[in-house]
Design a protein around this motif. Structure first.
Motif, PDB file in Angstrom:
ATOM      1  N   GLY A 142      66.243  46.550  31.069  1.00  0.00           N
ATOM      2  CA  GLY A 142      66.717  47.307  32.565  1.00  0.00           C
ATOM      3  C   GLY A 142      65.809  47.881  33.460  1.00  0.00           C
ATOM      4  O   GLY A 142      66.563  48.121  34.681  1.00  0.00           O
ATOM      5  N   GLU A 143      64.845  47.191  33.314  1.00  0.00           N
ATOM      6  CA  GLU A 143      63.820  48.093  34.145  1.00  0.00           C
ATOM      7  C   GLU A 143      63.021  46.718  35.161  1.00  0.00           C
ATOM      8  O   GLU A 143      62.510  46.433  33.542  1.00  0.00           O
ATOM      9  CB  GLU A 143      63.312  49.186  33.879  1.00  0.00           C
ATOM     10  CG  GLU A 143      64.525  50.702  33.515  1.00  0.00           C
ATOM     11  CD  GLU A 143      64.853  50.814  35.125  1.00  0.00           C
ATOM     12  OE1 GLU A 143      65.962  51.396  34.716  1.00  0.00           O
ATOM     13  OE2 GLU A 143      64.140  50.362  35.698  1.00  0.00           O
ATOM     14  N   GLY A 144      62.603  47.275  35.715  1.00  0.00           N
ATOM     15  CA  GLY A 144      61.446  45.657  35.899  1.00  0.00           C
ATOM     16  C   GLY A 144      59.812  45.953  35.375  1.00  0.00           C
ATOM     17  O   GLY A 144      59.373  47.412  35.047  1.00  0.00           O
ATOM     18  N   PRO A 145      59.059  45.431  35.108  1.00  0.00           N
ATOM     19  CA  PRO A 145      57.734  45.646  34.417  1.00  0.00           C
ATOM     20  C   PRO A 145      56.797  47.137  35.427  1.00  0.00           C
ATOM     21  O   PRO A 145      57.113  46.753  36.167  1.00  0.00           O
ATOM     22  CB  PRO A 145      57.261  44.492  34.713  1.00  0.00           C
ATOM     23  CG  PRO A 145      58.266  43.613  34.399  1.00  0.00           C
ATOM     24  CD  PRO A 145      59.207  44.416  35.690  1.00  0.00           C
TER      25      PRO A 145
ATOM     26  N   GLN B   5      57.829  46.312  30.155  1.00  0.00           N
ATOM     27  CA  GLN B   5      59.300  46.443  31.165  1.00  0.00           C
ATOM     28  C   GLN B   5      59.684  47.181  29.708  1.00  0.00           C
ATOM     29  O   GLN B   5      60.086  47.006  28.610  1.00  0.00           O
ATOM     30  CB  GLN B   5      59.368  44.836  30.729  1.00  0.00           C
ATOM     31  CG  GLN B   5      60.748  44.713  31.613  1.00  0.00           C
ATOM     32  CD  GLN B   5      61.210  43.035  31.682  1.00  0.00           C
ATOM     33  OE1 GLN B   5      60.858  42.284  31.293  1.00  0.00           O
ATOM     34  NE2 GLN B   5      61.912  43.481  32.852  1.00  0.00           N
TER      35      GLN B   5
ATOM     36  N   TYR C 282      51.778  44.606  31.385  1.00  0.00           N
ATOM     37  CA  TYR C 282      52.513  45.399  32.470  1.00  0.00           C
ATOM     38  C   TYR C 282      53.705  45.974  31.008  1.00  0.00           C
ATOM     39  O   TYR C 282      53.386  45.055  29.989  1.00  0.00           O
ATOM     40  CB  TYR C 282      53.184  44.451  32.566  1.00  0.00           C
ATOM     41  CG  TYR C 282      53.096  44.239  34.977  1.00  0.00           C
ATOM     42  CD1 TYR C 282      51.424  43.645  34.854  1.00  0.00           C
ATOM     43  CD2 TYR C 282      53.424  45.159  35.397  1.00  0.00           C
ATOM     44  CE1 TYR C 282      51.871  44.015  35.670  1.00  0.00           C
ATOM     45  CE2 TYR C 282      53.132  45.025  36.622  1.00  0.00           C
ATOM     46  CZ  TYR C 282      51.698  44.154  37.286  1.00  0.00           C
ATOM     47  OH  TYR C 282      51.371  44.024  37.877  1.00  0.00           O
TER      48      TYR C 282
END
Lengths: 114, 111
Positions: free
Chosen positions: B40-43, B37, B35
């Protein structure tokens, strides 16, 4: 529109308060997860649910509870927040078929407990 | 429980360079995932591997499922500034149905 949404995106609260974090998804996935992220520790699983009537504890469930209100909604509650629960919280979804290990994450909620 | 060791913890490279990072486990894994990331975001899922020895590419990214089933590698070729972020490996072993995540590799790219 995002497939996995989380509300709120940021929250500051005080020790002892009850907090609920909400997650909604439009992916049609049966499986939903709540993770916690701390710097340098990766993601740790709090709770997961494989369908509406299924709730399972993850690695670090103490101090948390969850509710699966519908296939598309999975909420995480902190009954009495404490400072060491300050972290980033992520909701994720997944499907049993065809590739059951793939999970898709929301944008996260940054929680600060004072 | 199962643990994943991800290295390096951080990398600071020049734009255009190739990047390699890896993840190792003390036990056998059946699935490896990578993943990315952004701040400020999700994976976001980059690559999923389901078979020992499997080599899979996604654009400039290539990942491999180690033959021993205890490791996985991610390579990024010709890095660009938007490659900046934290890269996580994740895997599922025999002990349960859940994913275990590595601690992440923070990649910084100098233009």
């Amino acid at each position: 529109d995002a497939d996995v949404t989380q509300t709120p995106r940021n929250r500051i609260t005080k020790t002892g308060k009850r907090i609920m974090l909400e997650c909604s998804q439009t992916k049609g996935h049966d499986r939903m997860y709540w993770y916690r992220q701390d710097p340098g520790l990766g993601l740790r699983l709090i709770y997961y649910s494989f369908d509406v009537k299924d709730i399972n504890k993850g690695e670090i469930s103490d101090g948390y509870s969850v509710s699966r209100q519908a296939q598309a909604k999975f909420s995480l509650s902190l009954e009495s927040a404490i400072p060491n629960q300050t972290a980033l919280y992520f909701c994720a979804t997944g499907t049993p078929r065809p590739r059951s290990d793939e999970q898709f994450f929301g944008p996260g909620t940054r929680l600060t407990v004072l | 429980g199962q643990q994943l060791n991800q290295s390096p913890q951080s990398m600071f490279i020049q734009e255009g360079e190739d990047v390699s990072m890896n993840c190792t486990s003390s036990s056998i894994f059946n699935t490896w995932l990578w993943y990315k990331q952004d701040p400020g975001e999700g994976p976001v899922l980059l690559i999923a591997l389901y078979k020992a020895g499997e080599l899979t590419s996604n654009g400039r990214l290539t990942a491999q499922f180690g033959i021993t089933r205890k490791d996985s590698f991610l390579n990024i070729s010709a890095s660009i500034p938007s490659d900046v972020g934290i890269y996580f490996c994740a895997g599922r072993g025999n002990a349960g149905n859940m994913l275990t995540f590595g601690g992440g590799t923070r990649l910084m790219v100098k233009p």
